[in-house]
Write an enzyme that holds these catalytic residues in place. Structure first.
Site, PDB file in Angstrom:
ATOM      1  N   SER A  49       0.819  -1.219   0.000  1.00  0.00           N
ATOM      2  CA  SER A  49       0.000   0.000   0.000  1.00  0.00           C
ATOM      3  C   SER A  49       0.848   1.263   0.000  1.00  0.00           C
ATOM      4  O   SER A  49       0.346   2.336  -0.338  1.00  0.00           O
ATOM      5  CB  SER A  49      -0.926   0.016   1.223  1.00  0.00           C
ATOM      6  OG  SER A  49      -1.871  -1.024   1.167  1.00  0.00           O
ATOM      7  N   HIS A  52       1.060   3.672  -3.144  1.00  0.00           N
ATOM      8  CA  HIS A  52      -0.097   4.450  -3.581  1.00  0.00           C
ATOM      9  C   HIS A  52      -0.726   5.280  -2.461  1.00  0.00           C
ATOM     10  O   HIS A  52      -1.822   5.825  -2.625  1.00  0.00           O
ATOM     11  CB  HIS A  52      -1.156   3.555  -4.242  1.00  0.00           C
ATOM     12  CG  HIS A  52      -1.736   2.492  -3.341  1.00  0.00           C
ATOM     13  ND1 HIS A  52      -2.562   2.775  -2.290  1.00  0.00           N
ATOM     14  CD2 HIS A  52      -1.611   1.135  -3.388  1.00  0.00           C
ATOM     15  CE1 HIS A  52      -2.935   1.646  -1.707  1.00  0.00           C
ATOM     16  NE2 HIS A  52      -2.363   0.634  -2.350  1.00  0.00           N
ATOM     17  N   LEU A  56      -0.305  12.496   3.118  1.00  0.00           N
ATOM     18  CA  LEU A  56      -0.574  13.612   4.019  1.00  0.00           C
ATOM     19  C   LEU A  56      -0.085  13.268   5.424  1.00  0.00           C
ATOM     20  O   LEU A  56      -0.197  12.120   5.869  1.00  0.00           O
ATOM     21  CB  LEU A  56      -2.068  13.929   4.077  1.00  0.00           C
ATOM     22  CG  LEU A  56      -2.689  14.656   2.885  1.00  0.00           C
ATOM     23  CD1 LEU A  56      -2.940  13.697   1.732  1.00  0.00           C
ATOM     24  CD2 LEU A  56      -4.001  15.340   3.298  1.00  0.00           C
ATOM     25  N   VAL A 178       7.013 -15.218   2.368  1.00  0.00           N
ATOM     26  CA  VAL A 178       6.838 -16.011   3.581  1.00  0.00           C
ATOM     27  C   VAL A 178       5.718 -17.017   3.349  1.00  0.00           C
ATOM     28  O   VAL A 178       4.610 -16.667   2.912  1.00  0.00           O
ATOM     29  CB  VAL A 178       6.514 -15.113   4.788  1.00  0.00           C
ATOM     30  CG1 VAL A 178       6.145 -15.961   6.000  1.00  0.00           C
ATOM     31  CG2 VAL A 178       7.710 -14.222   5.106  1.00  0.00           C
ATOM     32  N   HIS A 229      -9.576   2.460  -1.349  1.00  0.00           N
ATOM     33  CA  HIS A 229      -9.515   3.899  -1.062  1.00  0.00           C
ATOM     34  C   HIS A 229      -9.052   4.626  -2.319  1.00  0.00           C
ATOM     35  O   HIS A 229      -8.015   4.290  -2.896  1.00  0.00           O
ATOM     36  CB  HIS A 229      -8.568   4.185   0.095  1.00  0.00           C
ATOM     37  CG  HIS A 229      -8.509   5.638   0.461  1.00  0.00           C
ATOM     38  ND1 HIS A 229      -9.578   6.286   1.035  1.00  0.00           N
ATOM     39  CD2 HIS A 229      -7.533   6.560   0.326  1.00  0.00           C
ATOM     40  CE1 HIS A 229      -9.259   7.549   1.240  1.00  0.00           C
ATOM     41  NE2 HIS A 229      -8.022   7.748   0.808  1.00  0.00           N
ATOM     42  N   TYR A 256     -10.356  15.758   1.111  1.00  0.00           N
ATOM     43  CA  TYR A 256      -9.060  16.324   1.476  1.00  0.00           C
ATOM     44  C   TYR A 256      -8.301  16.670   0.194  1.00  0.00           C
ATOM     45  O   TYR A 256      -8.554  16.109  -0.887  1.00  0.00           O
ATOM     46  CB  TYR A 256      -8.248  15.358   2.352  1.00  0.00           C
ATOM     47  CG  TYR A 256      -7.891  14.032   1.708  1.00  0.00           C
ATOM     48  CD1 TYR A 256      -6.852  13.921   0.768  1.00  0.00           C
ATOM     49  CD2 TYR A 256      -8.564  12.862   2.067  1.00  0.00           C
ATOM     50  CE1 TYR A 256      -6.513  12.703   0.200  1.00  0.00           C
ATOM     51  CE2 TYR A 256      -8.230  11.636   1.501  1.00  0.00           C
ATOM     52  CZ  TYR A 256      -7.212  11.563   0.564  1.00  0.00           C
ATOM     53  OH  TYR A 256      -6.878  10.361  -0.003  1.00  0.00           O
ATOM     54  N   TYR A 526      -7.976  -4.877  46.149  1.00  0.00           N
ATOM     55  CA  TYR A 526      -7.843  -3.942  45.036  1.00  0.00           C
ATOM     56  C   TYR A 526      -6.355  -3.720  44.791  1.00  0.00           C
ATOM     57  O   TYR A 526      -5.588  -3.453  45.732  1.00  0.00           O
ATOM     58  CB  TYR A 526      -8.526  -2.614  45.381  1.00  0.00           C
ATOM     59  CG  TYR A 526      -8.287  -1.511  44.377  1.00  0.00           C
ATOM     60  CD1 TYR A 526      -8.546  -1.703  43.022  1.00  0.00           C
ATOM     61  CD2 TYR A 526      -7.807  -0.269  44.781  1.00  0.00           C
ATOM     62  CE1 TYR A 526      -8.324  -0.694  42.105  1.00  0.00           C
ATOM     63  CE2 TYR A 526      -7.593   0.754  43.870  1.00  0.00           C
ATOM     64  CZ  TYR A 526      -7.843   0.545  42.537  1.00  0.00           C
ATOM     65  OH  TYR A 526      -7.621   1.550  41.621  1.00  0.00           O
ATOM     66  N   ASP A 539      -5.539  -2.589  36.317  1.00  0.00           N
ATOM     67  CA  ASP A 539      -6.119  -2.150  37.587  1.00  0.00           C
ATOM     68  C   ASP A 539      -7.355  -3.004  37.819  1.00  0.00           C
ATOM     69  O   ASP A 539      -8.294  -2.952  37.021  1.00  0.00           O
ATOM     70  CB  ASP A 539      -6.469  -0.657  37.479  1.00  0.00           C
ATOM     71  CG  ASP A 539      -7.133  -0.098  38.720  1.00  0.00           C
ATOM     72  OD1 ASP A 539      -6.408   0.145  39.698  1.00  0.00           O
ATOM     73  OD2 ASP A 539      -8.361   0.107  38.692  1.00  0.00           O
ATOM     74  N   THR A 541      -9.574  -6.009  40.811  1.00  0.00           N
ATOM     75  CA  THR A 541      -9.664  -6.666  42.113  1.00  0.00           C
ATOM     76  C   THR A 541      -9.307  -8.137  41.943  1.00  0.00           C
ATOM     77  O   THR A 541      -9.552  -8.736  40.892  1.00  0.00           O
ATOM     78  CB  THR A 541     -11.071  -6.556  42.730  1.00  0.00           C
ATOM     79  OG1 THR A 541     -12.023  -7.187  41.872  1.00  0.00           O
ATOM     80  CG2 THR A 541     -11.443  -5.109  42.950  1.00  0.00           C
ATOM     81  N   LEU A 643     -22.946  -9.380  43.042  1.00  0.00           N
ATOM     82  CA  LEU A 643     -23.465 -10.731  43.181  1.00  0.00           C
ATOM     83  C   LEU A 643     -23.215 -11.495  41.885  1.00  0.00           C
ATOM     84  O   LEU A 643     -23.739 -11.128  40.823  1.00  0.00           O
ATOM     85  CB  LEU A 643     -24.960 -10.679  43.497  1.00  0.00           C
ATOM     86  CG  LEU A 643     -25.335  -9.826  44.724  1.00  0.00           C
ATOM     87  CD1 LEU A 643     -26.831  -9.619  44.814  1.00  0.00           C
ATOM     88  CD2 LEU A 643     -24.785 -10.464  45.998  1.00  0.00           C
ATOM     89  N   TYR A 644     -22.408 -12.546  41.980  1.00  0.00           N
ATOM     90  CA  TYR A 644     -22.021 -13.340  40.822  1.00  0.00           C
ATOM     91  C   TYR A 644     -22.748 -14.677  40.864  1.00  0.00           C
ATOM     92  O   TYR A 644     -22.748 -15.368  41.893  1.00  0.00           O
ATOM     93  CB  TYR A 644     -20.517 -13.581  40.806  1.00  0.00           C
ATOM     94  CG  TYR A 644     -19.719 -12.317  40.613  1.00  0.00           C
ATOM     95  CD1 TYR A 644     -19.279 -11.940  39.344  1.00  0.00           C
ATOM     96  CD2 TYR A 644     -19.422 -11.472  41.679  1.00  0.00           C
ATOM     97  CE1 TYR A 644     -18.560 -10.772  39.148  1.00  0.00           C
ATOM     98  CE2 TYR A 644     -18.714 -10.293  41.502  1.00  0.00           C
ATOM     99  CZ  TYR A 644     -18.283  -9.952  40.239  1.00  0.00           C
ATOM    100  OH  TYR A 644     -17.587  -8.789  40.049  1.00  0.00           O
TER     101      TYR A 644
END
Length: 817
Positions: A49, A52, A56, A178, A229, A256, A526, A539, A541, A643-644
């Site tokens: 690609s 072509h 910009l 490949v 495109h 553009y 936590y 981040d 528990t 509650l699970y």
């Protein structure tokens, strides 16, 4: 470039793909001293690609990391122009607003630019015409101009980078295809080519539109779709030798422009795009001989763009067309790059550049080289991490629909909270039918349908002004205040749930987490998981379920990322653990509020008092007829439980809780109410308030850090040094003087006349009655009482650094006191 050199039988690193991405990665690896590197190109350099691409280079993006990557690209291109005669042109860039709404977006972007020292500023339509005299200003209400944007020849950039990489010791082999990647036991071992095999430790898939095909060779799904495109190059009509025009974008007209010798390049993003090769049922199958080729011209699909281009630049209707370019570009489902290490150890990817890869190429090469050599990138780029994509993207149909929709809306204004529609609904809670029947407004995240609010809860609250009121309902404050007054019931089934088990589970999590998590069975902790720099990579528990079984609860959008990161750490440690995503196995409903204990007590014989069921503990109990694992935790600053239950019980559990709470004032609530309550309490959100570039000490999470843990933990050395020296900045809540001025995120914050930070998250707190923003501030300005100002759409709004939390500072409500 010579191609007849012998292919080596081994190399530490093999790069697949000789476009601008692969060349940039090769160059930056050589800059870091990596010389045992081979780059393989199936045909000739640039023949995918790159040759072509329109070329910009715009720097400013909504994302801080990508903006910084693009800024580095420009620095690199200027240096290559000076040292290697790269044809980089500093012409500046104009973005037009042809609607009042677009001008609002531009003013918001100008405020972002201040946090990066980018000289983006607003100009009038007349000033835009002075810079780009060919334009017709009819309908233009304003514009922005950035002097340091520009353009270049992508092929020349690729060759310059490849030559410098080769000079640095990288072997470049063209016409080498490949055929396979050997990865026994989930780790890269070798690459098979039509010229022989190469044993290696690392493979970097920079194959552009071929990247998905290369990934499949190792059993890895890379969700990109080659999209057709188009742009055209006009005949020459500008005076040769004149000062280059700036690049010009008019997103409202989908077009553009950029200069091209003595003519113009004109392209855009049409509303009826065309994918190439990929279908609803089949992955992309690019023809084996598609090298250095273009697709047939499609003038009918270009008609809308061409018409719009004449409206903005009338001369487009009278000048000839030198050439139409129709080339396939690799797009992703969310318009972000695919970068990083896949779930096959040693297999990296840098692909899916979404037609703005030339702007990012320099930064991409730098970030990838750091990632490969040092084990982690220097920027927080989780939203570009290949591991952000969940298992649903293994479906070619789902990937195609999401990608096509993304292309269609490429130039749409990205209002906060705006929803996408393709591929929905897909993942739903067991209570989904109940929510729909009760007026739920659903948002989507990671494929999940999640309740944002219930229209049935609408109240008399007035809609906020501006963008803050676009995706909003008066139900949000009703649900917030109803939870604070009595209780709220929230469906959190979408929260990601990861199970870590095995003989090394406890020691592994102790190393990964900064807090002590291998505590008593039933303990909920936590914690953060850190990188080697002490930045917060995750981040969540951690609940100890059994001696060698732990349950991690993390954000809906972060499950795939966190699991991939944990598995990578387990490989590095050689830990005997099993890490499994069990999200779909468990429903999760949160019952929070001062009457939550009373409501839950009507359905269970379990003792729910503070002594019998302390905060941050878990117990297996029965709720009505449903076996439940109850976690006494909160994300809203109220007494309550998550509650699970096994998913087949989910609908019954929700109904039982709802029925039991009717006489107690229970209200069903959505995620927008949760967001406003967590802001008041100061709970952090990963990906905005905390990232891989922020430390626990900076974020106010030092209480989680246990530097004296036996055996230490990842990132401890960096945190120990930071603690000795003290952090240079701190995350602080800001309260704006005007409660009607509501931040959306990324706004600059100044003290006096100097910009000192940017907003990480914010919104309105309905209990405290204030507009809240969070921002990292230098420690000298992070003192409560310090006066600040926040830029909202070009207007500065005064505020003050507050003491946190803003709500229930003593924590009495969480403990039911």
């Amino acid at each position: 470039m010579a191609t007849n050199q012998a292919l080596p039988s081994s190399a530490r690193i093999v790069i697949v793909g000789g476009g601008v991405g692969g060349a940039s990665v090769a160059y930056h690896l050589s800059e870091l001293g990596e010389t045992d590197v081979v780059l393989l190109e199936r045909d000739e350099l640039t023949s995918g690609s790159t040759f072509h691409s329109a070329g910009l280079v715009g720097q400013l993006r909504a994302d801080p990391a990508l903006t910084r990557m693009n800024m580095y690209s420009v620095e690199l291109y200027r240096r290559l122009r000076r040292d290697d005669q790269l044809g980089w042109t500093d012409c500046g860039g104009i973005k037009l607003a042809s609607t009042p709404e677009r001008l609002e977006e531009i003013r918001r972007q100008i405020s972002w630019a201040r946090t990066y020292d980018l000289p983006l500023h607003e100009i009038t339509a007349a000033e835009a015409k002075d810079l780009f005299p060919l334009m017709d200003t009819d309908g233009v209400v304003g514009a922005a101009y950035l002097t340091s944007d520009g353009y270049l020849d992508p092929s020349q950039l690729c060759y310059v980078l490849a030559n410098k990489a080769r000079a640095g010791g990288v072997g470049i082999h063209e016409r080498t295809r490949v055929l396979g990647i050997e990865a026994p036991a989930g780790r890269v071992r070798s690459v098979r080519t039509d010229r022989g095999d190469i044993e290696c430790e690392i493979v970097v898939n920079c194959a552009g539109m071929f990247a998905a095909e290369i990934g499949r060779m190792a059993g890895v799904r890379i969700p990109i779709v080659p999209m057709s495109h188009q742009y055209l190059i006009t005949e020459g009509f500008l005076p040769r030798g004149s000062v280059p025009l700036p690049t010009l974008r008019d997103p409202d007209l989908l077009v553009y422009f950029r200069p091209e010798v003595d003519g113009l390049v004109m392209g855009g993003y049409e509303r009826q795009p065309e994918p190439w090769t990929a279908t609803e049922r089949e992955f992309d199958r690019i023809p084996a001989d598609f090298n250095g080729r273009l697709l047939p011209e499609n003038w009918s699909r270009m008609e809308e763009i061409a018409h719009n281009s004449e409206r903005r630049v009338p001369v487009m209707g009278s000048i000839g067309v030198r050439k139409m370019i129709n080339g396939p570009e690799a797009f992703t489902p969310d318009n972000e790059f695919c970068l990083g290490e896949t779930d096959v150890a040693g297999l990296f990817v840098a692909a899916g550049f979404c037609a703005h890869g030339i702007a990012g190429a320099g930064g991409i090469g730098r970030v990838m080289a750091e990632w490969i050599v040092e084990g982690e990138p220097s920027f927080d780029i989780w939203h570009m991490d290949i591991n952000r994509f969940g298992r649903q993207y293994r479906s070619p149909g789902y990937t195609l629909r999401r990608t096509v929709e993304n292309y269609q809306t490429y130039y749409d204004i990205p209002y906060p909270g705006i929803q996408r529609n393709a591929g929905r609904p897909l993942r739903v809670s067991p209570a989904y039918g109940w929510h729909a029947a009760h007026g739920a407004q659903f948002g989507e995240k990671a494929g999940w349908e999640r309740v944002d609010w219930y229209a049935n809860n609408a109240s008399e609250w007035s809609r906020p002004a501006g963008w803050a009121g676009r995706y909003w309902s008066s139900a949000i404050p009703a649900e917030h205040l109803g939870t604070r007054a009595a209780a709220g019931l929230f469906d959190e089934t979408s929260f990601a749930k990861l199970e870590v088990s095995g003989p090394d589970a406890a020691s592994f999590l102790e190393w990964v987490c900064d807090n002590t998590v291998a505590r008593d069975i039933g303990a909920v902790t936590y914690t953060q998981a850190l990188n080697s720099r002490g930045g917060i990579e995750a981040d969540f528990t951690v609940t100890r379920i059994e001696h060698d079984v732990f349950l991690i609860i993390t954000g809906t959008a972060f499950g795939s990322h966190d699991m991939a990161w944990l598995r990578k750490q387990a490989r590095r440690r050689g830990a005997q653990v099993r890490i499994a995503d069990i999200t779909g196995q468990l429903a999760c409903f949160a019952l929070w509020g001062p009457r939550s204990r009373d409501i839950l007590g009507r359905l269970t014989g379990a003792e729910l008092g503070n002594a019998a069921f302390p905060f941050m503990t878990a117990q297996d109990i029965s709720v009505d007829n449903v076996p439940v694992r109850a976690l006494r935790v909160t994300f809203v600053g109220e007494l309550g439980w998550e509650l699970y239950a096994s998913s087949e019980y989910g609908a019954a559990l929700w109904s039982a809780l709802w029925d039991a709470g009717q006489s107690a004032g229970l209200i069903a609530g959505g995620y927008r109410a949760i967001e406003s309550m967590r802001l008041e309490k100061g709970y952090r959100v990963w990906g905005s308030d905390i990232t891989g570039e922020t430390s626990p000490y900076e974020a106010g999470l030092g209480f989680c850090v246990k530097l004296d843990k036996p055996g230490g933990f990842e990132g401890a050395a960096a945190l120990r040094k930071e603690k000795e020296n003290g952090p240079s900045r701190r995350l602080r809540p800001l309260v704006l003087d005007d409660p009607g001025a509501i931040v959306l995120g990324s706004e600059p914050v100044r003290v006096g006349d100097r910009v000192v930070g940017r907003v990480t998250s914010g919104g309105f707190g309905y209990t405290v009655g204030a507009s809240i923003a969070y921002a990292y501030l230098p420690v000298e300005h992070a003192v409560p009482g310090t006066r600040v100002a926040v830029d909202l759409f070009g207007s500065w709004h005064d505020g003050v650094v507050a003491r946190e939390p803003l709500f229930d500072r003593a924590g009495d409500r969480i403990r039911g006191r």
